[in-house]
Structures are given as C-alpha cells and as structure tokens.
Design a protein around this motif. Sequence first.
Motif, short mmCIF file in Angstrom:
data_model
loop_
_atom_site.label_atom_id
_atom_site.label_comp_id
_atom_site.label_asym_id
_atom_site.label_seq_id
_atom_site.Cartn_x
_atom_site.Cartn_y
_atom_site.Cartn_z
N ASP A 86 0.79 -1.24 0.00
CA ASP A 86 0.00 0.00 0.00
C ASP A 86 0.82 1.29 0.00
OD1 ASP A 86 -1.96 -1.87 0.08
OD2 ASP A 86 -2.69 -1.37 2.08
N TYR A 87 1.83 1.34 -0.83
CA TYR A 87 2.58 2.59 -1.01
C TYR A 87 1.88 3.44 -2.06
CZ TYR A 87 6.15 1.07 2.16
OH TYR A 87 6.80 0.70 3.32
N GLN A 88 0.71 3.91 -1.66
CA GLN A 88 -0.20 4.63 -2.55
C GLN A 88 -0.37 6.08 -2.07
OE1 GLN A 88 -2.68 0.85 -1.82
NE2 GLN A 88 -3.76 1.84 -3.53
N PRO A 89 -0.62 7.00 -2.99
CA PRO A 89 -0.75 8.41 -2.62
C PRO A 89 -1.73 8.65 -1.47
CG PRO A 89 -0.66 8.21 -4.99
CD PRO A 89 -0.74 6.81 -4.45
N GLU A 90 -2.82 7.92 -1.48
CA GLU A 90 -3.84 8.12 -0.45
C GLU A 90 -3.31 7.77 0.93
OE1 GLU A 90 -5.54 7.64 -4.41
OE2 GLU A 90 -4.21 6.34 -3.25
N GLN A 91 -2.42 6.80 1.01
CA GLN A 91 -1.84 6.41 2.29
C GLN A 91 -0.79 7.42 2.75
OE1 GLN A 91 -4.28 4.26 2.98
NE2 GLN A 91 -2.84 2.80 3.87
N TYR A 92 0.07 7.84 1.83
CA TYR A 92 1.08 8.83 2.17
C TYR A 92 0.46 10.10 2.76
CZ TYR A 92 4.90 6.57 -0.53
OH TYR A 92 5.87 5.73 -1.01
N SER A 93 -0.69 10.49 2.24
CA SER A 93 -1.26 11.79 2.57
C SER A 93 -1.67 11.92 4.03
CB SER A 93 -2.47 12.08 1.68
OG SER A 93 -3.55 11.19 1.98
N THR A 94 -1.80 10.81 4.74
CA THR A 94 -2.26 10.86 6.14
C THR A 94 -1.16 10.52 7.14
OG1 THR A 94 -3.06 8.59 5.87
CG2 THR A 94 -4.67 10.36 5.56
N ILE A 95 0.04 10.32 6.67
CA ILE A 95 1.15 9.94 7.57
C ILE A 95 1.79 11.19 8.19
CG2 ILE A 95 3.51 9.03 7.57
CD1 ILE A 95 2.47 6.91 5.61
N THR A 96 1.97 11.13 9.51
CA THR A 96 2.62 12.25 10.21
C THR A 96 3.82 11.82 11.04
OG1 THR A 96 1.21 12.08 12.18
CG2 THR A 96 0.39 13.45 10.36
N SER A 97 4.08 10.52 11.13
CA SER A 97 5.18 10.04 11.98
C SER A 97 6.54 10.29 11.34
CB SER A 97 5.02 8.55 12.29
OG SER A 97 5.13 7.78 11.10
N THR A 98 6.55 10.51 10.04
CA THR A 98 7.79 10.79 9.30
C THR A 98 7.40 11.48 8.01
OG1 THR A 98 9.83 9.80 8.43
CG2 THR A 98 7.81 8.53 8.15
N THR A 99 8.35 11.67 7.11
CA THR A 99 8.05 12.34 5.85
C THR A 99 7.96 11.33 4.70
OG1 THR A 99 10.36 12.69 5.22
CG2 THR A 99 9.32 14.36 6.63
N LYS A 100 7.23 11.70 3.68
CA LYS A 100 7.15 10.87 2.49
C LYS A 100 8.54 10.64 1.91
CE LYS A 100 5.35 10.70 -2.23
NZ LYS A 100 4.52 11.36 -3.28
N GLU A 101 9.36 11.69 1.93
CA GLU A 101 10.71 11.60 1.36
C GLU A 101 11.58 10.60 2.10
OE1 GLU A 101 8.87 15.44 0.22
OE2 GLU A 101 9.13 14.41 2.14
N ALA A 102 11.47 10.59 3.44
CA ALA A 102 12.26 9.65 4.24
C ALA A 102 11.79 8.22 3.99
CB ALA A 102 12.15 10.00 5.72
N ILE A 103 10.47 8.04 3.90
CA ILE A 103 9.94 6.71 3.61
C ILE A 103 10.44 6.23 2.26
CG2 ILE A 103 7.82 5.46 3.00
CD1 ILE A 103 6.38 7.16 5.14
N ASN A 104 10.32 7.07 1.24
CA ASN A 104 10.71 6.65 -0.11
C ASN A 104 12.20 6.36 -0.23
OD1 ASN A 104 8.15 6.65 -1.08
ND2 ASN A 104 8.34 8.51 -2.29
N LEU A 105 13.02 7.13 0.48
CA LEU A 105 14.46 6.85 0.47
C LEU A 105 14.71 5.40 0.84
CD1 LEU A 105 17.48 7.79 0.42
CD2 LEU A 105 17.20 8.27 2.87
N ASN A 106 14.06 4.95 1.89
CA ASN A 106 14.32 3.61 2.40
C ASN A 106 13.55 2.52 1.66
OD1 ASN A 106 16.19 4.16 4.68
ND2 ASN A 106 14.53 5.51 5.28
N VAL A 107 12.36 2.83 1.16
CA VAL A 107 11.64 1.84 0.34
C VAL A 107 12.39 1.61 -0.96
CG1 VAL A 107 9.53 1.34 -0.91
CG2 VAL A 107 9.39 2.38 1.32
N ILE A 108 12.85 2.68 -1.58
CA ILE A 108 13.59 2.51 -2.83
C ILE A 108 14.91 1.80 -2.58
CG2 ILE A 108 14.78 3.79 -4.66
CD1 ILE A 108 12.43 5.80 -4.53
#
Length: 215
Positions: free
Chosen positions: A29-51
């Motif tokens: 579920d790495y989908q835009p709708e999920q990213y939009s509600t996350i506040t524990s970290t940033t989308k950029e930090a998540i993507n760095l590590n997922v990629i």
Amino acid sequence: MAKTQPEPIRDPKSDHLLTPENCAVVLIDYQPEQYSTITSTTKEAINLNVIALCKLARAYDVPVIVSTVGVDMGVNTGTAEEIMAELPDVKEIDRSGVNSWEDEEFREAVKATGRKNIVMAGLWTEVCLTFPALDMQKEGYHVYPVADAVGGISHTAHNQAIERMRQAGATPVTAIQFGSELMRNWARESSQKFREVLQWYFPKQKELISQGKAD
C-alpha cells in the motif's frame, strides 16, 4: 597477516541471519492516499528507504511482492511511480481488505517464493503492515518489519505498532541494516552491489537532512 579474503559462506538457506536465498521482500500500500495521512515521518524519508529496499532486492535477486488496496474498486490509485520504476517486472496485487494476508492471491504469492523470512514494509505501520505481520507470524513466517521505510498517522501509532509486532515475534530492521545482512562481507565479489546502493543512498540522505525531511 593481512585479511583480504572473505570467511567461508554459511549455508545461505538455513542461516539464521537474512541472506539473498532465504528471504523475500513484501511492500504493501505505497499509494498516494496512504502517504497523505502519515505524520510520523516524511514521504521523502519513507521513499528513500523503500527505494533502497527495492534496489537491494534487485541487486541480490530477492523475490519482491507488491500489493495495493482499493484500486480495482476505484477508490485508490496504484503504488507510487518512483517505487514501481525500481521493480519493472513486478505485478501489483490489488485487494479489497486492509489485511493483505486475508487475500488469497497475496497469500499464494508469498507461499510461492518458498521463503519463510519476510522483510515487509507497508503504509500505515499500524494497519496494513501490522495485521498481515501478526497473521504471518502465527502461521510460521518470521517477519522483519522495515521500521524506517514505514509510517503511521502519528508517532504513537507507528511506535506502538512496531512494539506490537515485536511482541508477536517479529524482528524490526532498517533498510541499510537489511543490505548489510545480505552483503555480509566486504571481501566478497558481490559486496560491490551493496556499495553501489550506499553510493546512491548517502547523498540522498544528506540532501533530505539538509531540507529537514529526514528522520
């Protein structure tokens, strides 16, 4: 005596540590709708590590499964393009439920890997990652949640989810820890694969730190 040669490689299938031959990577579920509600970290930090996970999996030929929720229903869009760009041969498995382990196609895809060690990440930490992790632990899999590649709707939600999975027997890891475990020895010829990921990773991380977007 100079040490320039690697130690003998332990059985890569039975090793109690992660190896390219005994694990699979699952992204949920790495989908835009999920990213939009996350506040524990940033989308950029998540993507760095997922990629980073994706690059490592491809480099070491680790099977990867990607799942989405609500795309066929027209509720959500698919996995972020920057992630799928790293996985050109992987087909997304869509679901209607929040717990991917309750989806037959997803379960069969995991079983088809033949791997019992599942390195798993998903959005949100407290739902789409935790629920299948609990079920899979119950069914004899060893789940490794990638703590720096996920996020929750709050710091509390994320942290408590990691703790809940840990109490169920899961073993949290980080993206670069995963890569180090696959690589294992700098004298191995295959260590160059890890070096290349690190050479990509650290400049990106430094950039995020300078922008205040890193953990």
